[in-house]
Design a protein around this motif. Structure first.
Motif, PDB file in Angstrom:
ATOM      1  N   ARG A 175       0.826  -1.118  -0.064  1.00 17.49           N
ATOM      2  CA  ARG A 175      -0.004   0.199  -0.011  1.00 17.49           C
ATOM      3  C   ARG A 175       0.931   1.388  -0.170  1.00 17.49           C
ATOM      4  O   ARG A 175       1.890   1.452   0.872  1.00 17.49           O
ATOM      5  CB  ARG A 175      -0.899   0.043   1.207  1.00 17.49           C
ATOM      6  N   VAL A 234       0.856   5.496  -0.421  1.00 17.92           N
ATOM      7  CA  VAL A 234       0.492   6.936  -0.462  1.00 17.92           C
ATOM      8  C   VAL A 234       1.270   7.842  -1.216  1.00 17.92           C
ATOM      9  O   VAL A 234       2.401   7.895  -0.915  1.00 17.92           O
ATOM     10  CB  VAL A 234      -0.077   7.500   1.002  1.00 17.92           C
ATOM     11  N   THR A 279      -3.103   5.290  -2.814  1.00 16.32           N
ATOM     12  CA  THR A 279      -4.061   6.632  -2.649  1.00 16.32           C
ATOM     13  C   THR A 279      -3.264   7.712  -3.167  1.00 16.32           C
ATOM     14  O   THR A 279      -2.222   7.939  -2.549  1.00 16.32           O
ATOM     15  CB  THR A 279      -4.298   6.478  -1.237  1.00 16.32           C
ATOM     16  N   ASP A 294      -8.013   5.032  -5.684  1.00 11.04           N
ATOM     17  CA  ASP A 294      -8.330   5.867  -4.701  1.00 11.04           C
ATOM     18  C   ASP A 294      -7.609   7.326  -4.964  1.00 11.04           C
ATOM     19  O   ASP A 294      -6.378   7.530  -4.354  1.00 11.04           O
ATOM     20  CB  ASP A 294      -7.967   5.496  -3.282  1.00 11.04           C
ATOM     21  N   ARG A 330      -7.822  11.451  -4.055  1.00 12.45           N
ATOM     22  CA  ARG A 330      -8.757  12.314  -3.050  1.00 12.45           C
ATOM     23  C   ARG A 330      -8.060  13.771  -3.653  1.00 12.45           C
ATOM     24  O   ARG A 330      -6.946  14.073  -3.591  1.00 12.45           O
ATOM     25  CB  ARG A 330      -8.414  12.044  -1.715  1.00 12.45           C
ATOM     26  N   ALA A 370       2.643   6.849   8.337  1.00 11.78           N
ATOM     27  CA  ALA A 370       1.295   7.428   8.597  1.00 11.78           C
ATOM     28  C   ALA A 370       1.176   9.028   7.823  1.00 11.78           C
ATOM     29  O   ALA A 370       2.216   9.650   7.987  1.00 11.78           O
ATOM     30  CB  ALA A 370       1.069   7.742  10.149  1.00 11.78           C
ATOM     31  N   ARG A 400      -0.980  12.322   7.679  1.00  9.76           N
ATOM     32  CA  ARG A 400      -2.407  13.017   8.541  1.00  9.76           C
ATOM     33  C   ARG A 400      -2.900  14.091   7.690  1.00  9.76           C
ATOM     34  O   ARG A 400      -2.052  15.015   6.952  1.00  9.76           O
ATOM     35  CB  ARG A 400      -1.885  13.575   9.862  1.00  9.76           C
ATOM     36  N   ASP A 419      -8.596  13.296   9.209  1.00 12.82           N
ATOM     37  CA  ASP A 419      -8.210  11.784   8.687  1.00 12.82           C
ATOM     38  C   ASP A 419      -6.811  11.616   8.742  1.00 12.82           C
ATOM     39  O   ASP A 419      -5.858  12.406   8.404  1.00 12.82           O
ATOM     40  CB  ASP A 419      -8.918  11.752   7.213  1.00 12.82           C
ATOM     41  N   ILE A 456      -4.013   8.161   7.377  1.00 11.06           N
ATOM     42  CA  ILE A 456      -4.031   6.912   6.530  1.00 11.06           C
ATOM     43  C   ILE A 456      -2.548   6.578   6.737  1.00 11.06           C
ATOM     44  O   ILE A 456      -1.634   7.114   7.089  1.00 11.06           O
ATOM     45  CB  ILE A 456      -3.874   7.513   5.059  1.00 11.06           C
ATOM     46  N   GLU A 457      -2.414   5.116   6.853  1.00  6.95           N
ATOM     47  CA  GLU A 457      -1.215   4.275   7.046  1.00  6.95           C
ATOM     48  C   GLU A 457      -1.027   3.603   5.842  1.00  6.95           C
ATOM     49  O   GLU A 457      -1.923   3.011   5.162  1.00  6.95           O
ATOM     50  CB  GLU A 457      -1.294   3.339   8.312  1.00  6.95           C
ATOM     51  N   ALA A 458       0.475   3.760   5.611  1.00  7.64           N
ATOM     52  CA  ALA A 458       0.602   2.945   4.337  1.00  7.64           C
ATOM     53  C   ALA A 458       1.962   2.306   4.649  1.00  7.64           C
ATOM     54  O   ALA A 458       2.785   2.418   5.576  1.00  7.64           O
ATOM     55  CB  ALA A 458       1.068   3.804   3.188  1.00  7.64           C
TER      56      ALA A 458
END
Length: 365
Positions: free
Chosen positions: A2, A4, A27, A162, A164, A178, A180, A185, A187-189
């Motif tokens: 995963r 980000v 993401t 995903d 955003r 992480a 922020r 919100d 998200i961890e990746a």
């Protein structure tokens, strides 16, 4: 894995694309819309070209850059590249245009060289009295950056990736992976890739010793009517010689005639000084007379401010720490390598060889 990706300029878009097509869970976070009108990739068009003067590493990487763009066009089902070729115009001995030409000679890359009179016959907007020579290559052109961003956004959405928009990141943790967001919100990746362009120092201020943010501007011009066709069929002008550090993109595929100069910049945070100053477009325009004849006959139709990061040695910048990789281009010359940089980042993350990734992107060999 995963991943980000923070920032949806061309590096972030291409990284998300390359990771997704290799099976990663991606993401993509963008603080504004895609394309971001304030981002370096939010303008109408960008240059791709072979010539790089003394930076032979980037000159040799253009083959892979074209290959990556071709792979992207195949995925998008559309080619957003206009093959205009590129032109170099020298005004003074030893100027940047001459150095670019000498780099082509050293690399064994083909081009044609013209006398001032021959150059003005081919390109009537040139003043032959102002130039020493011109050199032209068929390899190069215009990347339509807005169309590329819109097409990639559609590609992501069609595949359920995903993405955003209006999702501003306020903190990243390289050790835990992480991210922020401003809305609270988190998200961890497994990996974080920061491709935030001029906003990178907002997230990673410790990189301020390596990266400096500048504000600049480009002007869009309306040429005299008798020169309109000459500009519509013109190659990209990579450098206009002299001390201008000037480049020109012709009005192709619905874009405008754009001029920009490396002289026109000052240090600034990316969200500051973005308003156009009265007379700014004319100031940018006037850098180009010479080598253009009748520069005062060109009307300024628009002015767009831009924000870029610069490195001292004008090479791209890569920093890996923990789960985080930060990648930044230098000035505006990163766009042409965008698709290739995205592939290299994806290969480095998924294959585990971050040193090879860094070596290719920084192009010191």
């Amino acid at each position: 894995m995963r991943v980000v990706v923070v920032g949806a300029g061309i590096a972030g878009l291409s990284t998300a694309w390359a990771l997704a097509r290799r099976g990663a869970e991606v993401t993509l976070l963008e603080q504004a819309t895609i394309p971001n009108p304030l981002g370096a990739s939010g303008d109408q068009h960008r240059i791709i070209r072979r010539a790089y003067g003394g930076q032979g590493g980037y000159q040799r990487r253009i083959d892979e850059a074209y290959d990556a763009w071709d792979e992207l066009w195949d995925d998008l089902g559309q080619k957003h590249l206009i093959d205009t070729g590129f032109l170099l115009v020298s005004q003074e001995a030893g100027d940047e245009a001459e150095r670019y030409r000498d780099g082509l000679v050293a690399g064994g890359y083909p081009f044609e060289e013209f006398s001032p009179q021959e150059a003005a016959l081919r390109h009537p907007y040139l003043d032959p009295a102002a130039i020493r020579f011109a050199a032209e290559s068929a390899e190069g052109g215009v990347l339509l950056c807005r169309k590329i961003a819109v097409a990639l956004r559609s590609w992501f959405l069609a595949r359920g990736i995903d993405i955003r928009e209006n999702a501003r990141v306020v903190a990243v943790d390289a050790m835990t992976g992480a991210v922020r967001l401003a809305d609270g919100d988190a998200i961890e990746a497994d990996r974080i890739v920061v491709t935030a362009g001029a906003w990178v120092l907002d997230l990673l201020p410790e990189l301020g010793g390596d990266l400096t943010t500048y504000r600049t501007a480009v002007a869009y011009l309306t040429p005299p009517e008798d020169l309109r066709q000459a500009w519509e069929t013109s190659p990209v002008i990579l450098d206009v010689g002299g001390k201008v550090d000037g480049y020109v993109l012709p009005p192709v595929a619905g874009t405008g005639l754009k001029v920009g100069s490396g002289l026109h910049k000052f240090k600034s945070r990316p969200d500051e000084n973005r308003a156009v100053v009265p007379g700014e477009g004319e100031k940018v325009r006037d850098y180009f007379g010479p080598p253009f004849a009748r520069i005062g006959d060109y009307a300024v139709s628009d002015v767009v401010t831009c924000a870029y990061t610069f490195t001292r040695d004008e090479h791209f910048f890569v920093r890996a720490q923990g789960r985080l990789v930060a990648v930044s281009a230098c000035s505006g010359h990163g766009y042409k390598f965008g698709a290739a940089v995205g592939r290299r980042i994806a290969d480095g993350l998924l294959g585990g060889d971050l040193d090879a990734m860094r070596a290719w992107i920084e192009a010191r060999d």
